[in-house]
Design a protein around this motif. Structure first.
Motif, PDB file in Angstrom:
ATOM      1  N   ALA A 110       0.825  -1.207   0.000  1.00  0.00           N
ATOM      2  CA  ALA A 110       0.000   0.000   0.000  1.00  0.00           C
ATOM      3  C   ALA A 110       0.863   1.261   0.000  1.00  0.00           C
ATOM      4  O   ALA A 110       0.672   2.164  -0.813  1.00  0.00           O
ATOM      5  CB  ALA A 110      -0.913  -0.019   1.230  1.00  0.00           C
ATOM      6  N   VAL A 111       1.823   1.337   0.900  1.00  0.00           N
ATOM      7  CA  VAL A 111       2.668   2.531   1.010  1.00  0.00           C
ATOM      8  C   VAL A 111       3.721   2.551  -0.104  1.00  0.00           C
ATOM      9  O   VAL A 111       3.901   3.564  -0.789  1.00  0.00           O
ATOM     10  CB  VAL A 111       3.364   2.576   2.396  1.00  0.00           C
ATOM     11  N   GLY A 112       4.385   1.408  -0.295  1.00  0.00           N
ATOM     12  CA  GLY A 112       5.518   1.341  -1.228  1.00  0.00           C
ATOM     13  C   GLY A 112       5.148   1.722  -2.651  1.00  0.00           C
ATOM     14  O   GLY A 112       5.891   2.451  -3.328  1.00  0.00           O
TER      15      GLY A 112
ATOM     16  N   GLY B 133       5.745 -11.605  -9.676  1.00  0.00           N
ATOM     17  CA  GLY B 133       4.541 -10.891 -10.110  1.00  0.00           C
ATOM     18  C   GLY B 133       4.557  -9.454  -9.619  1.00  0.00           C
ATOM     19  O   GLY B 133       4.193  -8.524 -10.340  1.00  0.00           O
ATOM     20  N   LYS B 134       4.994  -9.266  -8.368  1.00  0.00           N
ATOM     21  CA  LYS B 134       5.073  -7.909  -7.807  1.00  0.00           C
ATOM     22  C   LYS B 134       6.133  -7.089  -8.559  1.00  0.00           C
ATOM     23  O   LYS B 134       5.930  -5.906  -8.833  1.00  0.00           O
ATOM     24  CB  LYS B 134       5.399  -7.968  -6.310  1.00  0.00           C
ATOM     25  N   VAL B 135       7.266  -7.741  -8.863  1.00  0.00           N
ATOM     26  CA  VAL B 135       8.338  -7.052  -9.599  1.00  0.00           C
ATOM     27  C   VAL B 135       7.792  -6.550 -10.937  1.00  0.00           C
ATOM     28  O   VAL B 135       7.992  -5.382 -11.324  1.00  0.00           O
ATOM     29  CB  VAL B 135       9.542  -8.009  -9.811  1.00  0.00           C
TER      30      VAL B 135
ATOM     31  N   ASN C  91      13.397  -9.010  -6.766  1.00  0.00           N
ATOM     32  CA  ASN C  91      12.698  -9.876  -5.806  1.00  0.00           C
ATOM     33  C   ASN C  91      13.693 -10.221  -4.696  1.00  0.00           C
ATOM     34  O   ASN C  91      14.644 -10.973  -4.918  1.00  0.00           O
ATOM     35  CB  ASN C  91      12.214 -11.134  -6.547  1.00  0.00           C
ATOM     36  N   TYR C  92      13.473  -9.638  -3.513  1.00  0.00           N
ATOM     37  CA  TYR C  92      14.449  -9.820  -2.421  1.00  0.00           C
ATOM     38  C   TYR C  92      14.512 -11.262  -1.941  1.00  0.00           C
ATOM     39  O   TYR C  92      15.464 -11.671  -1.287  1.00  0.00           O
ATOM     40  CB  TYR C  92      14.142  -8.862  -1.254  1.00  0.00           C
ATOM     41  N   LYS C  93      13.474 -12.065  -2.293  1.00  0.00           N
ATOM     42  CA  LYS C  93      13.484 -13.457  -1.821  1.00  0.00           C
ATOM     43  C   LYS C  93      14.339 -14.360  -2.705  1.00  0.00           C
ATOM     44  O   LYS C  93      14.779 -15.412  -2.256  1.00  0.00           O
ATOM     45  CB  LYS C  93      12.053 -14.001  -1.792  1.00  0.00           C
TER      46      LYS C  93
ATOM     47  N   LEU D  28      10.415  -7.377  11.349  1.00  0.00           N
ATOM     48  CA  LEU D  28      10.670  -7.624  12.777  1.00  0.00           C
ATOM     49  C   LEU D  28       9.404  -7.814  13.609  1.00  0.00           C
ATOM     50  O   LEU D  28       9.482  -8.197  14.775  1.00  0.00           O
ATOM     51  CB  LEU D  28      11.456  -6.451  13.386  1.00  0.00           C
ATOM     52  N   TYR D  29       8.225  -7.531  13.019  1.00  0.00           N
ATOM     53  CA  TYR D  29       7.006  -7.458  13.838  1.00  0.00           C
ATOM     54  C   TYR D  29       6.656  -8.780  14.527  1.00  0.00           C
ATOM     55  O   TYR D  29       6.033  -8.773  15.584  1.00  0.00           O
ATOM     56  CB  TYR D  29       5.807  -6.992  13.014  1.00  0.00           C
ATOM     57  N   ASN D  30       7.008  -9.907  13.911  1.00  0.00           N
ATOM     58  CA  ASN D  30       6.644 -11.196  14.521  1.00  0.00           C
ATOM     59  C   ASN D  30       7.741 -11.757  15.426  1.00  0.00           C
ATOM     60  O   ASN D  30       7.596 -12.849  15.972  1.00  0.00           O
ATOM     61  CB  ASN D  30       6.331 -12.234  13.435  1.00  0.00           C
TER      62      ASN D  30
ATOM     63  N   ASP E 276       0.624 -11.720   0.636  1.00  0.00           N
ATOM     64  CA  ASP E 276      -0.353 -12.096  -0.401  1.00  0.00           C
ATOM     65  C   ASP E 276      -0.755 -10.914  -1.278  1.00  0.00           C
ATOM     66  O   ASP E 276      -1.175 -11.106  -2.418  1.00  0.00           O
ATOM     67  CB  ASP E 276      -1.652 -12.632   0.242  1.00  0.00           C
ATOM     68  N   ASN E 277      -0.672  -9.706  -0.718  1.00  0.00           N
ATOM     69  CA  ASN E 277      -1.226  -8.542  -1.415  1.00  0.00           C
ATOM     70  C   ASN E 277      -0.235  -7.854  -2.343  1.00  0.00           C
ATOM     71  O   ASN E 277       0.946  -7.710  -2.032  1.00  0.00           O
ATOM     72  CB  ASN E 277      -1.698  -7.500  -0.382  1.00  0.00           C
ATOM     73  N   THR E 278      -0.752  -7.416  -3.507  1.00  0.00           N
ATOM     74  CA  THR E 278      -0.067  -6.409  -4.331  1.00  0.00           C
ATOM     75  C   THR E 278      -0.961  -5.186  -4.212  1.00  0.00           C
ATOM     76  O   THR E 278      -2.156  -5.267  -4.485  1.00  0.00           O
ATOM     77  CB  THR E 278       0.033  -6.870  -5.794  1.00  0.00           C
TER      78      THR E 278
HETATM   79  P1  NDP Z   1       1.864  -3.623   2.679  1.00  0.00           P
HETATM   80  O1  NDP Z   1       0.689  -3.377   1.817  1.00  0.00           O
HETATM   81  O2  NDP Z   1       3.222  -3.353   2.117  1.00  0.00           O
HETATM   82  O3  NDP Z   1       1.778  -5.137   3.201  1.00  0.00           O
HETATM   83  C1  NDP Z   1       2.794  -5.694   3.926  1.00  0.00           C
HETATM   84  C2  NDP Z   1       3.876  -6.271   2.982  1.00  0.00           C
HETATM   85  O4  NDP Z   1       5.055  -6.463   3.731  1.00  0.00           O
HETATM   86  C3  NDP Z   1       3.544  -7.650   2.459  1.00  0.00           C
HETATM   87  O5  NDP Z   1       2.749  -7.594   1.301  1.00  0.00           O
HETATM   88  C4  NDP Z   1       4.933  -8.244   2.184  1.00  0.00           C
HETATM   89  O6  NDP Z   1       5.288  -8.036   0.824  1.00  0.00           O
HETATM   90  C5  NDP Z   1       5.863  -7.386   3.048  1.00  0.00           C
HETATM   91  N1  NDP Z   1       6.593  -8.221   4.022  1.00  0.00           N
HETATM   92  C6  NDP Z   1       6.095  -9.073   4.931  1.00  0.00           C
HETATM   93  N2  NDP Z   1       7.086  -9.656   5.649  1.00  0.00           N
HETATM   94  C7  NDP Z   1       8.246  -9.160   5.150  1.00  0.00           C
HETATM   95  C8  NDP Z   1       9.631  -9.366   5.441  1.00  0.00           C
HETATM   96  N3  NDP Z   1      10.039 -10.214   6.404  1.00  0.00           N
HETATM   97  N4  NDP Z   1      10.550  -8.693   4.707  1.00  0.00           N
HETATM   98  C9  NDP Z   1      10.166  -7.838   3.734  1.00  0.00           C
HETATM   99  N5  NDP Z   1       8.874  -7.595   3.410  1.00  0.00           N
HETATM  100  C10 NDP Z   1       7.941  -8.244   4.108  1.00  0.00           C
HETATM  101  O7  NDP Z   1       1.725  -2.772   4.012  1.00  0.00           O
HETATM  102  P2  NDP Z   1       1.711  -1.191   4.145  1.00  0.00           P
HETATM  103  O8  NDP Z   1       2.100  -0.595   2.863  1.00  0.00           O
HETATM  104  O9  NDP Z   1       0.441  -0.800   4.763  1.00  0.00           O
HETATM  105  O10 NDP Z   1       2.866  -0.908   5.214  1.00  0.00           O
HETATM  106  C11 NDP Z   1       4.230  -0.979   4.821  1.00  0.00           C
HETATM  107  C12 NDP Z   1       5.109  -0.600   6.001  1.00  0.00           C
HETATM  108  O11 NDP Z   1       4.844   0.739   6.383  1.00  0.00           O
HETATM  109  C13 NDP Z   1       4.884  -1.448   7.244  1.00  0.00           C
HETATM  110  O12 NDP Z   1       6.125  -1.665   7.870  1.00  0.00           O
HETATM  111  C14 NDP Z   1       4.014  -0.576   8.114  1.00  0.00           C
HETATM  112  O13 NDP Z   1       4.114  -0.884   9.472  1.00  0.00           O
HETATM  113  C15 NDP Z   1       4.562   0.796   7.775  1.00  0.00           C
HETATM  114  N6  NDP Z   1       3.640   1.898   7.992  1.00  0.00           N
HETATM  115  C16 NDP Z   1       4.068   2.914   8.785  1.00  0.00           C
HETATM  116  C17 NDP Z   1       3.298   4.021   8.981  1.00  0.00           C
HETATM  117  C18 NDP Z   1       3.827   5.136   9.793  1.00  0.00           C
HETATM  118  O14 NDP Z   1       3.074   6.078  10.108  1.00  0.00           O
HETATM  119  N7  NDP Z   1       5.103   5.110  10.155  1.00  0.00           N
HETATM  120  C19 NDP Z   1       1.946   4.111   8.423  1.00  0.00           C
HETATM  121  C20 NDP Z   1       1.607   3.007   7.526  1.00  0.00           C
HETATM  122  C21 NDP Z   1       2.433   1.935   7.352  1.00  0.00           C
HETATM  123  P3  NDP Z   1       6.475  -8.882   0.103  1.00  0.00           P
HETATM  124  O15 NDP Z   1       5.782  -9.883  -0.776  1.00  0.00           O
HETATM  125  O16 NDP Z   1       7.200  -7.833  -0.658  1.00  0.00           O
HETATM  126  O17 NDP Z   1       7.289  -9.539   1.169  1.00  0.00           O
END
Ligand code: NDP
Length: 335
Positions: free
Chosen positions: A159-161, A183-185, A198-200, A250-252, A325-327
């Protein structure tokens, strides 16, 4: 309209604070009958729900077990005894994962005025909402991205990126992004990113970053944190700026990680690294939303939503979003 029939509200509650990655068993459905409206109150019905990464760390800090899951929704005003909200109008509500709710209006925000009919209201949770504002203010105010500079964004297909990269292109930057599937790339190349990987699947993150921009990076919009940050900091150019937006890698974590320290790259390249949360610019949200809306209407800002159908699927959509899962923006329809 008088609220004579009983309204049943369904909610997803948090049974137990998450340990590691969230699981379906962490959530439980609850149903309650809502009372008739009192003066000053508004009854809203959810139309779209948002699942966002912040819910993972913030739920631990801000919620109690048994609470309705936190979150925002686009909702329709079903009935109002508050002159600020008309029945039939649409609002952003912070009621969380609940189908119907009663509010005194304080946590309801009307949708941006003059919302064009052809623009989906769900964008108020993504490109034209909190994630869009995060990209807009983070890139401009923290990264201070300027024409001709090189911008790196990770988590780029989310969403943000997706918005960070496109705004950087509008400013006139070279944009490098990383995301977790081919697919995301492909999608990011379609919407104008200059270099994406693709970082993976890359064998070396360091090499991938060097190949994408041998000159290094002026701005780094960091959504991911952890190892990615450690590697990227070493490729910043002199006086580079790092916007620390998120740390989804790092969230998990159950045990805090110990990474390399940031001092050497920060000192040697004279970098500025700054964390932020988007409410910092709350009093400028309208400015940001109007600009984002203008770009969407002009076709300069493309959007994609990953839509899951049905309130019952909120927990699985949340878990899926955290796994990638999301793009674009992860959205759940109420029905
Ligand atoms: P996204 O729509 O980007 O969804 C989360 C994505 O994170 C997933 O689709 C996945 O994409 C990626 N991801 C999951 N695990 C990992 C990992 N270990 N390493 C790299 N990528 C990973 O979410 P948002 O755009 O809503 O949020 C993006 C970031 O911005 C988050 O960190 C969120 O907390 C932060 N944020 C901060 C805000 C602020 O005010 N500071 C406000 C809103 C968001 P992939 O397939 O690429 O791995």
């Amino acid at each position: 309209m008088s609220h004579c029939r009983m309204i049943l509200s369904r909610s997803w509650t948090l049974v137990k604070h998450f340990e590691g990655a969230p699981k379906l068993s962490d959530f439980k459905l609850k149903e309650v009958e809502l009372s008739p409206l009192k003066n000053g109150e508004v009854l809203v019905e959810a139309e779209y729900f948002s699942v966002d990464p912040y819910m993972r760390p913030y739920s631990t800090r801000m919620m109690n077990e048994g609470d309705v899951m936190m979150g925002t929704q686009v909702a329709r005003v079903l009935e109002s005894k508050n002159s600020a909200f008309q029945a039939g109008s649409f609002v952003i509500s912070n009621a969380g994962w609940t189908t119907h709710s009663i509010s005194n209006g304080k946590e309801l925000t009307p949708l941006l005025a003059n919302w064009p009919a052809h623009i989906p209201r769900s964008l108020a949770l993504g490109t034209l909402g909190m994630p869009g504002l995060t990209a807009y203010f983070g890139l401009r105010e923290i990264c201070c991205a300027k024409k001709g500079e090189i911008v790196l964004v990770n988590g780029a297909a989310g969403a943000v990126g997706t918005i960070v990269g496109q705004i950087a292109k509008i400013i006139g930057c070279k944009v490098v992004g990383s995301a977790g599937s081919d697919g995301k790339v492909q999608y990011l190349k379609e919407i104008g990113f200059d270099e994406v990987f693709n970082y993976k699947t890359v064998s070396s993150l360091e090499e991938a970053l060097k190949k994408a921009s041998p000159e290094g990076y002026d701005c780094f919009f960091d959504n991911v944190g952890g190892e990615f940050t450690d590697v990227a900091l070493l490729q910043m150019r002199k006086y580079g700026r790092i916007a620390v937006c998120g740390a989804i890698s790092l969230y998990n974590d159950t045990v805090p990680r110990k990474g390399p320290y940031v001092h050497y790259p920060l000192i040697l390249q004279e970098l500025r690294m700054e964390g932020f949360t988007v409410p910092r610019w709350q009093n400028r949200y309208n400015e940001g939303l109007e600009k984002l809306m203008q770009w969407v209407v002009e076709g300069k800002l493309k959007y994609r939503e990953h839509i899951t159908k049905g309130f019952d699927n909120l927990p699985s959509a949340f878990i899926g979003m955290l796994k990638g899962d999301n793009t674009g923006k992860a959205i759940i329809t109420a029905k």
